[in-house]
Design a protein around this motif. Structure first.
Motif, PDB file in Angstrom:
ATOM      1  N   GLN A  56       0.867  -1.181   0.000  1.00  0.00           N
ATOM      2  CA  GLN A  56       0.000   0.000   0.000  1.00  0.00           C
ATOM      3  C   GLN A  56       0.902   1.229   0.000  1.00  0.00           C
ATOM      4  O   GLN A  56       1.759   1.377   0.856  1.00  0.00           O
ATOM      5  CB  GLN A  56      -0.926  -0.007   1.219  1.00  0.00           C
ATOM      6  CG  GLN A  56      -1.999  -1.079   1.152  1.00  0.00           C
ATOM      7  CD  GLN A  56      -2.877  -1.110   2.393  1.00  0.00           C
ATOM      8  OE1 GLN A  56      -2.771  -2.039   3.204  1.00  0.00           O
ATOM      9  NE2 GLN A  56      -3.749  -0.122   2.545  1.00  0.00           N
ATOM     10  N   GLY A  57       0.682   2.093  -1.003  1.00  0.00           N
ATOM     11  CA  GLY A  57       1.622   3.186  -1.240  1.00  0.00           C
ATOM     12  C   GLY A  57       2.744   2.728  -2.155  1.00  0.00           C
ATOM     13  O   GLY A  57       3.891   3.154  -2.031  1.00  0.00           O
ATOM     14  N   THR A  59       3.793   3.056  -5.311  1.00  0.00           N
ATOM     15  CA  THR A  59       4.601   3.807  -6.276  1.00  0.00           C
ATOM     16  C   THR A  59       5.457   4.886  -5.631  1.00  0.00           C
ATOM     17  O   THR A  59       6.165   5.617  -6.335  1.00  0.00           O
ATOM     18  CB  THR A  59       3.689   4.450  -7.338  1.00  0.00           C
ATOM     19  OG1 THR A  59       2.745   5.319  -6.682  1.00  0.00           O
ATOM     20  CG2 THR A  59       2.925   3.381  -8.109  1.00  0.00           C
ATOM     21  N   GLY A  60       5.401   5.031  -4.322  1.00  0.00           N
ATOM     22  CA  GLY A  60       6.239   6.013  -3.643  1.00  0.00           C
ATOM     23  C   GLY A  60       7.715   5.666  -3.750  1.00  0.00           C
ATOM     24  O   GLY A  60       8.096   4.517  -4.001  1.00  0.00           O
ATOM     25  N   LYS A  82      -2.364   2.098  -5.365  1.00  0.00           N
ATOM     26  CA  LYS A  82      -2.310   3.552  -5.413  1.00  0.00           C
ATOM     27  C   LYS A  82      -3.746   4.010  -5.588  1.00  0.00           C
ATOM     28  O   LYS A  82      -4.364   3.730  -6.621  1.00  0.00           O
ATOM     29  CB  LYS A  82      -1.444   4.056  -6.567  1.00  0.00           C
ATOM     30  CG  LYS A  82      -1.297   5.576  -6.575  1.00  0.00           C
ATOM     31  CD  LYS A  82      -0.348   6.060  -7.652  1.00  0.00           C
ATOM     32  CE  LYS A  82      -0.186   7.581  -7.577  1.00  0.00           C
ATOM     33  NZ  LYS A  82       0.731   8.071  -8.631  1.00  0.00           N
ATOM     34  N   HIS A  89       3.644  -1.188 -12.266  1.00  0.00           N
ATOM     35  CA  HIS A  89       4.827  -0.603 -11.634  1.00  0.00           C
ATOM     36  C   HIS A  89       5.774  -1.737 -11.294  1.00  0.00           C
ATOM     37  O   HIS A  89       5.366  -2.752 -10.711  1.00  0.00           O
ATOM     38  CB  HIS A  89       4.425   0.173 -10.378  1.00  0.00           C
ATOM     39  CG  HIS A  89       5.543   0.888  -9.695  1.00  0.00           C
ATOM     40  ND1 HIS A  89       6.307   1.851 -10.323  1.00  0.00           N
ATOM     41  CD2 HIS A  89       6.032   0.792  -8.419  1.00  0.00           C
ATOM     42  CE1 HIS A  89       7.206   2.316  -9.474  1.00  0.00           C
ATOM     43  NE2 HIS A  89       7.061   1.692  -8.311  1.00  0.00           N
ATOM     44  N   VAL A  94      -0.800  -2.431 -10.523  1.00  0.00           N
ATOM     45  CA  VAL A  94      -1.179  -1.409  -9.564  1.00  0.00           C
ATOM     46  C   VAL A  94      -2.701  -1.388  -9.501  1.00  0.00           C
ATOM     47  O   VAL A  94      -3.375  -1.269 -10.526  1.00  0.00           O
ATOM     48  CB  VAL A  94      -0.649  -0.021  -9.970  1.00  0.00           C
ATOM     49  CG1 VAL A  94      -1.163   1.052  -9.001  1.00  0.00           C
ATOM     50  CG2 VAL A  94       0.871  -0.014 -10.000  1.00  0.00           C
ATOM     51  N   VAL A 114       3.033   4.273   3.683  1.00  0.00           N
ATOM     52  CA  VAL A 114       2.457   5.607   3.588  1.00  0.00           C
ATOM     53  C   VAL A 114       2.914   6.395   4.807  1.00  0.00           C
ATOM     54  O   VAL A 114       3.338   5.805   5.805  1.00  0.00           O
ATOM     55  CB  VAL A 114       0.912   5.557   3.518  1.00  0.00           C
ATOM     56  CG1 VAL A 114       0.455   4.754   2.311  1.00  0.00           C
ATOM     57  CG2 VAL A 114       0.316   4.966   4.792  1.00  0.00           C
TER      58      VAL A 114
END
Length: 689
Positions: A56-57, A59-60, A82, A89, A94, A114
């Motif tokens: 969770q999160g 693509t950061g 996302k 990704h 995603v 996150v």
């Protein structure tokens, strides 16, 4: 009400150990029937090659870098989330939501990457979709966000939480990493490790790797007040794990998890003829009372034991204690050899009647670390007159006066065993007598009334007349409203019933509020504005602006310490004192120390005239030793330092870092052994006096 009558009453009262019916959590989720609750999710901790991991999160920046490493290592990552976005990704799907991911790939675990202010929302989404294992790594998750999450966790039996504020969980045997542990330290083996501290756990892992033992499963509790998984939870997994031959526990000051572990271990030894050897380390043995030592949870609340009490409890339970994590490897190797423990064999099977139902609530003498109203340092402790003003807004009468025999202490804080708020009460006159700790449901404030059993029990405990229970209920309800609306972590008061009018008055108040609510979520600005940094230790304020946690220790300390990681920093102070040294400070540059943070740390240490020598103790897990060495060399030159510096570098790129120090031409003393480095810095400090 005389002190003698009150003391007599106190000796007869029993501590509440369970939630009353009206306080039991209300289920927030209806997607699955409750079987027996959160305990059923323990099995979800047994991760391995089979575990399908969702991010969770995803693509950061940090999640991307972490996922690449984990994929290369062998972790079975099946995609990420996302919000509102579909795509690809790192060659993986995603998903726009956890629900969509659940439908398409049915993950076994979710790694939450996150920020702290968004972590609770992400956990809740995973909970609603019954993801079996959720790992939250973020720091600065608001305490009251986690109180709400734990109220939810208690209502279901599908999802297990690890964290928050933790490195995560990793199976060296199954090549599955859910977190940010430094992979070069790990090797497949036979030792199960559970820890509060990240950096101390990396040192522990490296020690077992060097000893040729390796690791089976490593679980982090995390350094926050509220932990989704505890020492006892991990011990239950290790007990029946055929891949685990020995167990290591890394604890620290704060909470009662280590005492719970000691009780479990005593029972485990009774019911096993060939128990797996257990070793432990406790950080914060020399932590000053009332100080937050780096980790959000590294402080002892009223009625909680200090680290020395935990050490003694574990020792009495038959656990082998060490003073530094580098001693774990050789120590466990000796224990396994002495017991002729057979690899690949678990302990003797247990019948159903031998399964232990661990009773989590316990009664403490009041208080174990008696320091009522002493100055615990936290950025959001307010002055007493400000606390009085908050009470007076709820029509609670206040009158400052010295403690008398008729006074009682009453606080609302967080119970780390029940994972909920709790009321703690005790008599001032019976300072060595029992205290009453009553946990209550975070989401159910309406129970505070004069007819409620909790108010009755508190009134009886304190020998308060029945006709005054109404005022007592109003008082507690007012404290609760301050606690919840202002996101407090500890509201401590001293009060009494007036002999003149029989009304309750508060005579002293010590209120602390969660700074994470402000730092990560921009909440509680009004409370945060009450902070006056002019009254704080200047070096500590400067350090905070640089992202460094610094605590100036009392006395004539002559050794400045610079360490990466709160647990390792606590242990460094403990070990130096054990060897006869005199540390001047606790300093945590953070687990991800940088060249600039090291330089800033040296500047702060050199501003302390007491410091005669500096001890740099770095474990290069997330931080490379060569980068730290570069920062040390730059700082020494740029700051025109005059004091000698002893450097211990272990971990990632340790040999390169040690060579850089040795070849610098500067008066730096480089070691890889902690004992050798500590002996050297102590001798230098004594020689300079």
């Amino acid at each position: 009400m005389t002190a003698s009558i009150l003391s007599t009453r106190l000796s007869r009262v029993k501590c509440r150990t369970t939630f009353p019916p009206q306080l039991r959590p209300i289920s927030r989720f209806s997607t699955s029937p409750r079987v027996s609750g959160y305990e059923d999710t323990l099995k979800n901790l047994k991760i391995g090659a089979h575990t399908k991991v969702l991010y969770q999160g995803f693509t950061g920046r940090q999640a991307t870098a972490n996922a690449k490493e984990s994929l290369d290592w062998g972790t079975n990552i099946v995609g990420g989330v996302k919000p509102g976005v579909e795509g690809e990704h790192l060659g993986l799907p995603v998903f726009p939501s956890v629900r969509a991911a659940k439908e398409k790939v049915n993950p076994d675990a979710s790694a939450i990457y996150v920020p702290g202010g968004q972590t609770a929302q992400a956990i809740e989404e995973a909970l609603e979709n019954e993801i079996p294992l959720v790992v939250a790594v973020a720091e600065h998750v608001p305490l009251h966000d986690m109180l709400r999450i734990h109220a939810m966790l208690k209502t279901q039996s599908k999802t297990r939480l690890v964290g928050a504020n933790c490195p995560g969980i990793i199976s060296a045997v199954g090549k599955c990493r859910i977190g940010f542990q430094p992979l070069p330290c790990f090797s497949p083996g036979r030792i199960g490790i559970v820890a509060k501290s990240g950096t101390l756990s990396y040192e522990t892992v490296a020690s077992t790797t060097r000893a040729g033992l390796g690791q089976s499963l490593c679980i982090s509790m995390g350094g926050d007040v509220l932990a989704g998984t505890t020492f006892v939870d991990a011990l239950k997994i290790f007990e029946d794990d055929p891949d685990t031959d020995g167990i290591m526990i890394v604890g620290e000051v704060g909470g009662t998890a280590e005492l719970d572990a000691a009780e479990w271990i005593k029972d485990y030894h009774k019911r096993n003829s060939n128990p797996k050897p257990i070793m432990a380390l406790l950080g914060g043995l020399e932590a000053p009372p009332g100080r937050v030592m780096g980790h959000a949870g590294a402080w002892a609340a009223p009625g909680e034991p200090d680290a020395k009490a935990k050490y003694q409890a574990l020792e009495k339970a038959g656990v082998t204690l060490v003073s530094h994590p580098e001693k774990f490897g050789a120590g466990m190797k000796a224990l396994l050899g002495a017991r002729r423990y057979r690899s690949n064999f678990s302990t003797l099977p247990k019948s159903a009647s031998q399964q232990r139902g661990f009773h989590t609530m316990r009664r403490f003498k009041n208080p174990v670390n008696s320091r009522s109203f002493q100055g615990q340092r936290c950025s959001l402790y307010i002055k007493q007159h400000q606390a009085f003003e908050k009470l007076e807004k709820y029509t609670i009468k206040t009158q400052e006066k010295p403690a008398g025999p008729e006074d009682f202490n009453l606080s609302i804080t967080v119970d780390r065993t029940s994972l909920s708020p709790c009321i703690t009460v005790s008599s001032v006159s019976a300072s060595r007598g029992p205290s009453l700790r009553i946990p209550f449901n975070y989401e159910r404030p309406e129970f505070f009334n004069e007819n409620n059993t909790i108010i009755h029990d508190i009134g009886s405990f304190l020998a308060i007349p029945k006709d005054c229970h109404g005022d007592l209920g109003i008082y507690i309800n007012s404290l609760y409203n301050i606690f919840k609306k202002n996101e407090a972590f500890a509201l401590e008061t001293r009060a009494s019933l007036s002999e003149e009018d029989g009304k309750l008055r508060v005579h002293a108040a010590h209120f602390g509020f969660d700074d994470a609510a402000f730092k990560s979520s921009d909440r509680q600005k009004e409370v945060h504005a009450l902070r006056d940094t002019r009254e704080e230790v200047p070096e500590e304020v400067i350090a905070e602006t640089k992202g460094i946690i610094y605590v100036k220790l009392a006395g004539e300390g002559s050794i400045g310490t610079l360490v990466n990681g709160a647990g390792l920093a606590m242990n460094t102070v403990d070990a130096l004192i054990l060897k006869g040294g005199s540390p001047a400070n606790f300093l945590d540059t953070g687990g991800k120390a940088t060249t600039e943070s090291v330089k800033s740390s040296f500047r702060i240490l050199c501003s302390d005239a007491r410091v005669k020598t500096i001890f740099v103790n770095i474990f290069g897990g997330l931080t490379r030793c060569d980068m730290i060495a570069e920062g040390i060399i730059m700082a020494f030159r740029d700051l025109d330092m005059k004091v000698p510096v002893v450097v211990r570098l272990r971990g990632t790129n340790e040999e390169k870092g040690q060579r850089m120090i040795a070849n610098s031409g500067l008066p730096l003393h480089s070691f890889d052994s902690f004992d050798d480095a500590a002996d050297k810095v102590i001798s230098l400090a004594k020689g300079a006096l």
